[in-house]
Design a protein around this motif. Structure first.
Motif, short mmCIF file in Angstrom:
data_model
loop_
_atom_site.label_atom_id
_atom_site.label_comp_id
_atom_site.label_asym_id
_atom_site.label_seq_id
_atom_site.Cartn_x
_atom_site.Cartn_y
_atom_site.Cartn_z
N TRP B 233 -0.64 2.00 15.15
CA TRP B 233 -1.86 1.78 14.36
C TRP B 233 -3.07 2.31 15.14
CZ3 TRP B 233 1.42 1.07 11.09
CH2 TRP B 233 2.01 -0.11 10.63
N ASP B 234 -3.85 3.11 14.53
CA ASP B 234 -5.14 3.52 15.09
C ASP B 234 -6.17 3.35 13.98
OD1 ASP B 234 -6.53 6.62 16.51
OD2 ASP B 234 -7.20 4.52 16.59
N LEU B 235 -6.35 2.11 13.64
CA LEU B 235 -7.12 1.80 12.45
C LEU B 235 -8.27 0.87 12.81
CD1 LEU B 235 -4.06 1.11 10.14
CD2 LEU B 235 -5.52 3.15 10.10
N ARG B 236 -9.31 0.99 12.05
CA ARG B 236 -10.48 0.12 12.24
C ARG B 236 -10.86 -0.46 10.89
NH1 ARG B 236 -10.43 4.43 15.00
NH2 ARG B 236 -11.20 5.64 13.21
N GLY B 237 -11.44 -1.64 10.91
CA GLY B 237 -11.87 -2.25 9.66
C GLY B 237 -11.60 -3.72 9.68
N GLN B 238 -11.62 -4.31 8.49
CA GLN B 238 -11.53 -5.76 8.42
C GLN B 238 -10.50 -6.25 7.42
OE1 GLN B 238 -15.34 -7.48 7.72
NE2 GLN B 238 -16.26 -6.58 9.54
N SER B 239 -9.77 -5.37 6.86
CA SER B 239 -8.78 -5.85 5.90
C SER B 239 -7.45 -5.14 6.15
CB SER B 239 -9.25 -5.60 4.47
OG SER B 239 -9.43 -4.21 4.25
N ASP B 240 -6.40 -5.85 5.79
CA ASP B 240 -5.07 -5.28 5.92
C ASP B 240 -4.94 -4.15 4.91
OD1 ASP B 240 -1.86 -6.98 6.43
OD2 ASP B 240 -2.47 -4.88 6.64
N LEU B 241 -4.06 -3.27 5.20
CA LEU B 241 -3.84 -2.12 4.33
C LEU B 241 -2.95 -2.52 3.16
CD1 LEU B 241 -3.12 0.50 7.13
CD2 LEU B 241 -5.27 0.15 5.89
N VAL B 242 -3.46 -2.41 1.99
CA VAL B 242 -2.66 -2.69 0.80
C VAL B 242 -1.95 -1.40 0.38
CG1 VAL B 242 -2.69 -3.37 -1.62
CG2 VAL B 242 -4.18 -4.55 0.03
N LEU B 243 -0.66 -1.45 0.37
CA LEU B 243 0.12 -0.27 0.02
C LEU B 243 0.49 -0.26 -1.47
CD1 LEU B 243 2.50 0.03 3.09
CD2 LEU B 243 0.23 1.02 2.74
N THR B 244 0.92 -1.37 -1.99
CA THR B 244 1.26 -1.42 -3.40
C THR B 244 0.74 -2.71 -4.00
OG1 THR B 244 3.42 -2.41 -2.88
CG2 THR B 244 3.36 -0.02 -3.20
N ARG B 245 0.55 -2.67 -5.29
CA ARG B 245 0.10 -3.83 -6.03
C ARG B 245 1.20 -4.19 -7.04
NH1 ARG B 245 -5.75 -4.48 -6.21
NH2 ARG B 245 -5.41 -5.55 -8.21
N LEU B 246 1.51 -5.45 -7.09
CA LEU B 246 2.61 -5.91 -7.93
C LEU B 246 2.11 -6.61 -9.18
CD1 LEU B 246 4.85 -7.41 -5.11
CD2 LEU B 246 4.69 -5.04 -5.87
N ASP B 247 0.80 -6.72 -9.36
CA ASP B 247 0.29 -7.46 -10.51
C ASP B 247 -0.10 -6.54 -11.66
OD1 ASP B 247 -2.97 -8.11 -8.95
OD2 ASP B 247 -1.80 -6.28 -9.23
N ASP B 248 0.11 -5.27 -11.47
CA ASP B 248 -0.18 -4.34 -12.55
C ASP B 248 1.09 -4.16 -13.37
OD1 ASP B 248 -1.55 -0.93 -12.75
OD2 ASP B 248 -1.17 -2.47 -14.27
N THR B 249 1.45 -5.24 -14.10
CA THR B 249 2.75 -5.22 -14.77
C THR B 249 2.83 -4.17 -15.86
OG1 THR B 249 1.99 -6.96 -16.27
CG2 THR B 249 3.15 -7.66 -14.28
N ALA B 250 1.70 -3.73 -16.32
CA ALA B 250 1.74 -2.74 -17.40
C ALA B 250 2.35 -1.43 -16.94
CB ALA B 250 0.34 -2.50 -17.93
N ARG B 251 2.35 -1.26 -15.64
CA ARG B 251 2.84 0.03 -15.14
C ARG B 251 4.28 -0.05 -14.67
NH1 ARG B 251 -1.27 3.32 -11.56
NH2 ARG B 251 0.11 4.92 -12.36
N GLY B 252 4.96 -1.13 -14.91
CA GLY B 252 6.34 -1.18 -14.45
C GLY B 252 7.08 -2.33 -15.08
N ALA B 253 8.33 -2.46 -14.72
CA ALA B 253 9.15 -3.58 -15.14
C ALA B 253 9.47 -4.39 -13.90
CB ALA B 253 10.43 -3.09 -15.80
#
Lengths: 206, 497
Positions: B233-253
């Motif tokens: 990791w060579d990252l700066r900031g204050q939040s974790d990196l969100v890679l995927t979102r699972l609450d966008d149910t319209a886009r998947g099953a």
């Protein structure tokens, strides 16, 4: 060098196993030849039967063996069952024994069994040959053969049940008997020494 | 190795996905590197917030092709908003400690890293699934506990994160059963929901890495070599990196389970593995719309259920919906972990072994082990025949033992198959007669094929029906004699573990 045992010898070892129609080991073996002194039809199916008998009355038929129609023909008869108690009697010498005669008959039913009602007796043993069977235990009677039987030739006069005490013992053979194709009434022993063979019942005399 | 960019919710996301089955001419082609790349592309576009127009997928490209793609992508990022842009670069293929091996050409890892930096994207993630690429994480790598990343790190969305599928000097492995690279399979499962340990419907880089690390180590623990993913990791900031979102149910099953456990998602026929994932209670896994067979694997049993997922819907799978798989079938399907061991009891009848003997009824008792490929069995046998003649009655008894193997195929609760049994024993004949008939005893060998069918109404119990032809070698008047003896049996069994 060690002994190499062929693999096939390990496949199925031990006593020879027998089929289900195994009759047992022969208790008695009689061999001989069949001689023709009378004409017989080609339709005849000659077979040999051993009868245990007292005083000429036919009691049972034991093992029979089918013979070929080539003459002179040879036969071998094996008995797998001993005489039953009813077949035994005590002779004038005090011996407890059973007597058996060999009969040559036409096995009409082809069933290997002499049925006096349907089969025809066409011959018998020459020289009054017969089987003498000694009961168990052998130590109870002297001179009992190792095989518990012998084949005797010649019949003492008035045997069955005889009442003379000095008759000669029957002549023994090695189990070889000649069977003659002839009128059995000329061959069967006259056990009761009365000059006829009525004691043979249906086989002769009636 | 997979190059992965940190994904912010609103920032534009770009992705370059590279799959290369062919490396150097001397290297054996990989089987699933390019398919892994396509699966990653699908996940990025459905769950990872990457617009399909912002994703570049390369299959079988050489080094110059990758350079050109990076150059074009970098130009777009700079032109369209590098200040907030996020870039994902994923690679699956051959590599060594220094270079990526691309269709007979080489791309130095250092050049790749520099090219990604040159795109000027604010946040960049590189994920590489390849052998020995762990050297890329040495410089600046943070020490990590085997299963956790230091909790105090406040990972930011600015900078560079590198994740590799194997440590320096280690091989990255493909799996025939997973139909893909081991690390990529688990990373995808994690991104699709299995890694959402917090239950907030977001999978962060931390969660994805922890999940894929643990699953990769577990999967390769049974392989000739272990595989340890590594990170930098060579990252700066204050939040974790969100890679995927699972609450966008319209886009998947979605599949959602109420029981924590190890789940296998297979195709509708239950033959091909789609996804293997360890899910938490109320965990969720993204799946393309379609029909699946889902299995829950525990140390003691395997349970399964058929589901159908529809785009935009969540399918809830409860423990009560799962039906226990018969243990023998479970063993053949690769779970539970232990082979299934069963005890068997059967009654049988054999055709007459010798002429004029009756058919021989008897019984067998034994045990068997159900393995994935074969069922192995051993048993003791007994049968008895009789014979009745004019002068005697006979009894023929056979005691023996046999062993063999079956190959079974499962059809629902039924299993059918064929196999071979080989054995031998002792045969005794005894007689009852007024004459003389000594008992006899002999050894015999027998072997032959069997046809086998069984029904398992409940998971630990089964009923068997079997028939076969034995060639028996035993001593008779023509010694030794081979007899062909048909036989049939009906039995029951119980799996004891």
């Amino acid at each position: 060098m060690g002994t190499v045992i062929p693999l096939w010898l390990l496949l199925g070892c031990g006593d020879v196993l027998v089929d289900g129609d195994y009759p047992g080991e022969p208790l008695l073996t009689v061999t001989g030849q069949i001689l023709v002194e009378a004409t017989i039809s080609e339709d005849v199916s000659p077979s040999v039967a051993l009868f245990w008998t007292q005083a000429g009355s036919a009691t049972r038929t034991e093992t029979s063996v089918e013979v070929t129609t080539r003459f002179p023909a040879y036969f071998e008869l094996n008995a797998y069952q001993p005489p039953v108690d009813a077949d035994f009697f005590t002779d004038p010498q005090g011996l407890h024994l059973a007597l058996g005669v060999l009969l040559l008959y036409d096995d009409t039913a082809q069933d290997g069994t002499l049925d006096v009602d349907t089969d025809t007796v066409i011959g018998a043993a020459a020289d009054d040959a017969h089987v003498v069977w000694f009961p168990d235990p052998p130590e109870a009677q002297p001179d009992t053969p190792e095989d518990r039987y012998l084949v005797a030739h010649g019949v003492p006069e008035c045997q069955g049940p005889p009442d003379t005490a000095d008759e000669a013992p029957p002549t023994e053979s090695q189990g070889i008997v000649d069977l003659l194709v002839a009128d059995p009434c000329t061959l069967l022993p006259d056990w009761n020494c009365n000059g006829d063979l009525e004691e043979w019942g249906d086989l002769c005399g009636d | 190795m997979i190059l992965w960019a940190a994904l912010a919710v609103a920032a534009p996301r770009y992705a370059l996905v590279i799959g290369a089955n062919r490396g150097d001419a001397s290297e054996a082609p990989l089987r699933w590197a390019e398919e892994d790349a396509l699966r990653m592309a699908a996940t990025l576009t459905t769950l990872g917030g990457v617009d399909p127009g912002d994703l570049v997928a390369l299959r079988g490209a050489d080094a110059n092709g990758v350079r050109a793609a990076l150059t074009r992508l970098g130009a777009r990022v700079r032109a369209e908003g590098a200040a907030e842009a996020e870039l994902v670069v994923y690679y699956s293929g051959h590599a060594d400690a220094e270079d990526l091996h691309l269709a007979g050409s080489r791309l130095p890892l250092s050049e790749l890293k520099a090219a990604v930096g040159a795109t000027a994207a604010r946040t960049r993630v590189i994920v590489i699934d390849a052998c020995r690429a762990g050297s890329l994480t040495r410089k600046g790598a943070r020490p990590a506990a085997p299963f956790t990343i230091v909790a105090e790190d406040r990972l930011s969305t600015d900078g560079l994160a590198i994740v590799t599928s194997a440590a320096a000097g280690e091989d990255a492995q493909e799996s025939e059963s997973l139909r893909g690279g081991v690390f990529t399979h688990h990373l995808l499962a994690g991104l699709e929901g299995a890694a959402d340990q917090s239950g907030d419907a977001r999978v962060t880089l931390t969660e994805a890495y922890q999940y894929s690390y643990a699953r990769t180590v577990a999967t390769t623990s049974g392989a000739p070599t272990l595989q340890h993913p590594s990170f930098s990791w060579d990252l700066r900031g204050q939040s974790d990196l969100v890679l995927t979102r699972l609450d966008d149910t319209a886009r998947g099953a979605w599949l959602q389970v109420d029981t924590a456990g190890e789940y296998l998602v297979l195709d509708a026929h239950g033959t091909a593995l789609v996804r293997e994932a360890a899910l938490a209670a109320q965990g969720r896994l993204a799946l393309p719309a379609g029909r699946y067979r889902v299995r829950l694997r525990t140390p003691a049993r395997l349970s399964e259920a058929d589901i159908t997922t529809t785009a935009g819907q969540v399918v809830e799978l409860r423990a009560a919906d799962l039906v226990a798989v018969p243990l023998g079938q479970a063993a053949r399907r690769g779970g539970p972990a232990r082979p299934a061991v069963a005890l068997e009891l059967s009654g049988d009848v054999r055709a007459p072994l010798l002429d004029a003997w009756s058919p021989a009824p008897g019984g067998n008792v034994g045990a068997r082990v159900d393995l994935p490929a074969l069922t192995l069995r051993v048993r003791a046998t007994f049968d008895q025949a009789s014979a009745e003649g004019d002068t005697l009655e006979g009894t023929m008894t056979a005691w023996g033992a046999e062993a063999g193997a079956l190959k079974l195929a499962d059809l629902g609760r039924f299993s059918i198959g064929a196999g071979v049994m080989l054995g031998g024993g002792v045969i005794t004949q005894s007689f009852v007669t007024d004459g003389i008939a000594p008992a006899r005893e002999a050894t015999a060998l027998r072997a032959g094929p069997v046809l086998h069918a069984e029904w398992s109404p409940v998971d630990r119990f089964f009923v068997t029906l079997e028939g076969g032809l034995d060639t028996v070698v035993l001593p008779t008047e023509s010694t030794p004699t081979g007899r062909v003896v048909p036989h049939a049996s009906l039995g029951v069994g119980v799996w004891v573990r």
